[in-house]
Design a protein around this motif. Structure first.
Motif, PDB file in Angstrom:
ATOM      1  N   ASN A   1       0.822  -1.213   0.000  1.00 33.22           N
ATOM      2  CA  ASN A   1       0.000   0.000   0.000  1.00 33.22           C
ATOM      3  C   ASN A   1       0.856   1.263   0.000  1.00 33.22           C
ATOM      4  O   ASN A   1       0.547   2.229  -0.684  1.00 33.22           O
ATOM      5  CB  ASN A   1      -0.957   0.003   1.190  1.00 33.22           C
ATOM      6  N   SER A   2       1.910   1.258   0.784  1.00 31.50           N
ATOM      7  CA  SER A   2       2.809   2.399   0.829  1.00 31.50           C
ATOM      8  C   SER A   2       3.439   2.652  -0.544  1.00 31.50           C
ATOM      9  O   SER A   2       3.453   3.784  -1.037  1.00 31.50           O
ATOM     10  CB  SER A   2       3.901   2.156   1.875  1.00 31.50           C
ATOM     11  N   ARG A   3       3.908   1.603  -1.165  1.00 34.78           N
ATOM     12  CA  ARG A   3       4.551   1.744  -2.475  1.00 34.78           C
ATOM     13  C   ARG A   3       3.547   2.087  -3.566  1.00 34.78           C
ATOM     14  O   ARG A   3       3.858   2.845  -4.496  1.00 34.78           O
ATOM     15  CB  ARG A   3       5.340   0.484  -2.800  1.00 34.78           C
ATOM     16  N   LEU A   4       2.335   1.555  -3.457  1.00 35.84           N
ATOM     17  CA  LEU A   4       1.288   1.927  -4.407  1.00 35.84           C
ATOM     18  C   LEU A   4       0.948   3.412  -4.279  1.00 35.84           C
ATOM     19  O   LEU A   4       0.726   4.093  -5.289  1.00 35.84           O
ATOM     20  CB  LEU A   4       0.031   1.081  -4.188  1.00 35.84           C
ATOM     21  N   ARG A   5       0.933   3.912  -3.063  1.00 37.06           N
ATOM     22  CA  ARG A   5       0.652   5.333  -2.863  1.00 37.06           C
ATOM     23  C   ARG A   5       1.767   6.194  -3.465  1.00 37.06           C
ATOM     24  O   ARG A   5       1.507   7.231  -4.065  1.00 37.06           O
ATOM     25  CB  ARG A   5       0.450   5.641  -1.386  1.00 37.06           C
ATOM     26  N   LEU A   6       3.027   5.751  -3.309  1.00 41.20           N
ATOM     27  CA  LEU A   6       4.136   6.463  -3.952  1.00 41.20           C
ATOM     28  C   LEU A   6       3.981   6.451  -5.465  1.00 41.20           C
ATOM     29  O   LEU A   6       4.203   7.456  -6.144  1.00 41.20           O
ATOM     30  CB  LEU A   6       5.476   5.824  -3.569  1.00 41.20           C
ATOM     31  N   ALA A   7       3.613   5.297  -6.004  1.00 43.25           N
ATOM     32  CA  ALA A   7       3.416   5.175  -7.452  1.00 43.25           C
ATOM     33  C   ALA A   7       2.274   6.079  -7.914  1.00 43.25           C
ATOM     34  O   ALA A   7       2.379   6.751  -8.949  1.00 43.25           O
ATOM     35  CB  ALA A   7       3.154   3.722  -7.835  1.00 43.25           C
ATOM     36  N   ALA A   8       1.185   6.116  -7.155  1.00 44.01           N
ATOM     37  CA  ALA A   8       0.044   6.960  -7.507  1.00 44.01           C
ATOM     38  C   ALA A   8       0.425   8.438  -7.488  1.00 44.01           C
ATOM     39  O   ALA A   8       0.028   9.205  -8.376  1.00 44.01           O
ATOM     40  CB  ALA A   8      -1.122   6.689  -6.561  1.00 44.01           C
ATOM     41  N   LEU A   9       1.192   8.837  -6.493  1.00 47.91           N
ATOM     42  CA  LEU A   9       1.652  10.234  -6.432  1.00 47.91           C
ATOM     43  C   LEU A   9       2.564  10.563  -7.616  1.00 47.91           C
ATOM     44  O   LEU A   9       2.511  11.664  -8.163  1.00 47.91           O
ATOM     45  CB  LEU A   9       2.392  10.492  -5.120  1.00 47.91           C
ATOM     46  N   THR A  10       3.379   9.604  -8.005  1.00 49.41           N
ATOM     47  CA  THR A  10       4.261   9.822  -9.153  1.00 49.41           C
ATOM     48  C   THR A  10       3.441   9.991 -10.425  1.00 49.41           C
ATOM     49  O   THR A  10       3.686  10.913 -11.208  1.00 49.41           O
ATOM     50  CB  THR A  10       5.260   8.658  -9.299  1.00 49.41           C
ATOM     51  N   ALA A  11       2.466   9.114 -10.631  1.00 53.62           N
ATOM     52  CA  ALA A  11       1.613   9.218 -11.819  1.00 53.62           C
ATOM     53  C   ALA A  11       0.872  10.554 -11.832  1.00 53.62           C
ATOM     54  O   ALA A  11       0.816  11.237 -12.865  1.00 53.62           O
ATOM     55  CB  ALA A  11       0.623   8.056 -11.863  1.00 53.62           C
ATOM     56  N   LYS A  12       0.336  10.929 -10.690  1.00 51.50           N
ATOM     57  CA  LYS A  12      -0.401  12.199 -10.587  1.00 51.50           C
ATOM     58  C   LYS A  12       0.510  13.384 -10.907  1.00 51.50           C
ATOM     59  O   LYS A  12       0.112  14.317 -11.612  1.00 51.50           O
ATOM     60  CB  LYS A  12      -0.984  12.329  -9.180  1.00 51.50           C
ATOM     61  N   THR A  13       1.732  13.342 -10.405  1.00 56.84           N
ATOM     62  CA  THR A  13       2.678  14.439 -10.639  1.00 56.84           C
ATOM     63  C   THR A  13       3.100  14.494 -12.104  1.00 56.84           C
ATOM     64  O   THR A  13       3.157  15.579 -12.693  1.00 56.84           O
ATOM     65  CB  THR A  13       3.907  14.285  -9.714  1.00 56.84           C
ATOM     66  N   LEU A  14       3.387  13.333 -12.699  1.00 53.50           N
ATOM     67  CA  LEU A  14       3.731  13.306 -14.128  1.00 53.50           C
ATOM     68  C   LEU A  14       2.585  13.855 -14.965  1.00 53.50           C
ATOM     69  O   LEU A  14       2.798  14.675 -15.863  1.00 53.50           O
ATOM     70  CB  LEU A  14       4.078  11.889 -14.580  1.00 53.50           C
ATOM     71  N   LYS A  15       1.379  13.409 -14.671  1.00 57.01           N
ATOM     72  CA  LYS A  15       0.215  13.870 -15.435  1.00 57.01           C
ATOM     73  C   LYS A  15       0.019  15.370 -15.281  1.00 57.01           C
ATOM     74  O   LYS A  15      -0.175  16.085 -16.263  1.00 57.01           O
ATOM     75  CB  LYS A  15      -1.040  13.123 -15.004  1.00 57.01           C
ATOM     76  N   GLN A  16       0.093  15.847 -14.054  1.00 56.33           N
ATOM     77  CA  GLN A  16      -0.101  17.280 -13.823  1.00 56.33           C
ATOM     78  C   GLN A  16       0.986  18.094 -14.524  1.00 56.33           C
ATOM     79  O   GLN A  16       0.702  19.118 -15.137  1.00 56.33           O
ATOM     80  CB  GLN A  16      -0.118  17.584 -12.326  1.00 56.33           C
ATOM     81  N   GLY A  17       2.225  17.644 -14.435  1.00 60.44           N
ATOM     82  CA  GLY A  17       3.315  18.355 -15.096  1.00 60.44           C
ATOM     83  C   GLY A  17       3.149  18.384 -16.604  1.00 60.44           C
ATOM     84  O   GLY A  17       3.310  19.435 -17.242  1.00 60.44           O
ATOM     85  N   LEU A  18       2.796  17.252 -17.190  1.00 62.38           N
ATOM     86  CA  LEU A  18       2.574  17.208 -18.632  1.00 62.38           C
ATOM     87  C   LEU A  18       1.376  18.041 -19.025  1.00 62.38           C
ATOM     88  O   LEU A  18       1.394  18.740 -20.044  1.00 62.38           O
ATOM     89  CB  LEU A  18       2.437  15.761 -19.113  1.00 62.38           C
ATOM     90  N   ASP A  19       0.309  17.998 -18.219  1.00 65.54           N
ATOM     91  CA  ASP A  19      -0.857  18.850 -18.485  1.00 65.54           C
ATOM     92  C   ASP A  19      -0.471  20.328 -18.505  1.00 65.54           C
ATOM     93  O   ASP A  19      -0.930  21.089 -19.363  1.00 65.54           O
ATOM     94  CB  ASP A  19      -1.950  18.630 -17.431  1.00 65.54           C
ATOM     95  N   LEU A  20       0.364  20.735 -17.550  1.00 63.84           N
ATOM     96  CA  LEU A  20       0.799  22.131 -17.512  1.00 63.84           C
ATOM     97  C   LEU A  20       1.585  22.529 -18.760  1.00 63.84           C
ATOM     98  O   LEU A  20       1.561  23.681 -19.172  1.00 63.84           O
ATOM     99  CB  LEU A  20       1.648  22.375 -16.252  1.00 63.84           C
ATOM    100  N   LEU A  21       2.259  21.556 -19.351  1.00 60.62           N
ATOM    101  CA  LEU A  21       2.995  21.805 -20.597  1.00 60.62           C
ATOM    102  C   LEU A  21       2.100  21.681 -21.828  1.00 60.62           C
ATOM    103  O   LEU A  21       2.544  21.920 -22.954  1.00 60.62           O
ATOM    104  CB  LEU A  21       4.161  20.820 -20.714  1.00 60.62           C
TER     105      LEU A  21
END
Length: 182
Positions: free
Chosen positions: A156-176
């Motif tokens: 669960n801890s690692r899945l949450r890290l993975a989810a935060l990474t996906a969210k951050t990548l998506k948000q960053g790409l969206d901003l671009l």
């Protein structure tokens, strides 16, 4: 510009056709569009505006290095971990016991710093570089720290890290202005 974008679509279509035969026509069209237009945008935005610019189709459309296809693929790869798992339903603390977990958490915390640098200096390549480093940090984490086969609390801890990474990548790409596909 229309000719440039049309050629990007043609090249992306060929590239995606070679890599993914299992996509439906609609899925392929969405991926081709995202990769083609994203590649052109990212190629332009990832370069420091004060340096010389070299236009290169092969570098622009590769799935390796600091490119839109690499970022989009990294995002999609992370999303694939969540097949059958609702990331919003994950509970528990994120526990950082491994070096690669800590490195990923630190990189995630640097997102705000990257955004502030872009806003302050008008340099979108700072965000591109951050996203590239985040994708690489996640890849190192994923190789060193099993996620789905770990005991439940670690999973669960690692899945949450993975989810935060996906969210951050998506948000960053969206901003671009770059689309992602899951």
């Amino acid at each position: 510009l229309k000719d440039l974008l049309d050629e990007a679509v043609e090249r992306a279509d060929k590239l995606i056709s070679e890599r993914s035969q299992e996509l439906t026509v609609e899925e392929k069209a969405a991926v081709v569009e995202a990769v083609a237009i994203g590649s052109v945008k990212y190629s332009d935005l990832s370069k420091n505006r004060t340096t010389d610019y070299v236009f290169d189709w092969d570098n622009m459309l590769t799935f390796e290095g600091n490119t839109a296809p690499y970022m989009q693929y990294a995002y999609t790869r992370i999303c694939s971990i969540f097949a059958g798992i609702d990331a919003d339903q994950l509970t528990g603390d994120i526990v950082l016991t491994e070096d690669k977990e800590r490195a990923l958490a630190v990189k995630l915390l640097q997102f705000e710093e990257a955004l502030n640098g872009v806003a302050k200096d008008g340099m979108p390549h700072i965000l591109c570089q951050y996203l590239y480093e985040l994708a690489g940090t996640f890849s190192s984490f994923y190789e060193a720290c099993p996620i789905l086969n770990a005991e439940e609390s670690v999973k669960n801890s690692r899945l949450r890290l993975a989810a935060l990474t996906a969210k951050t990548l998506k948000q960053g790409l969206d901003l671009l202005g770059i689309k992602t596909v899951e």
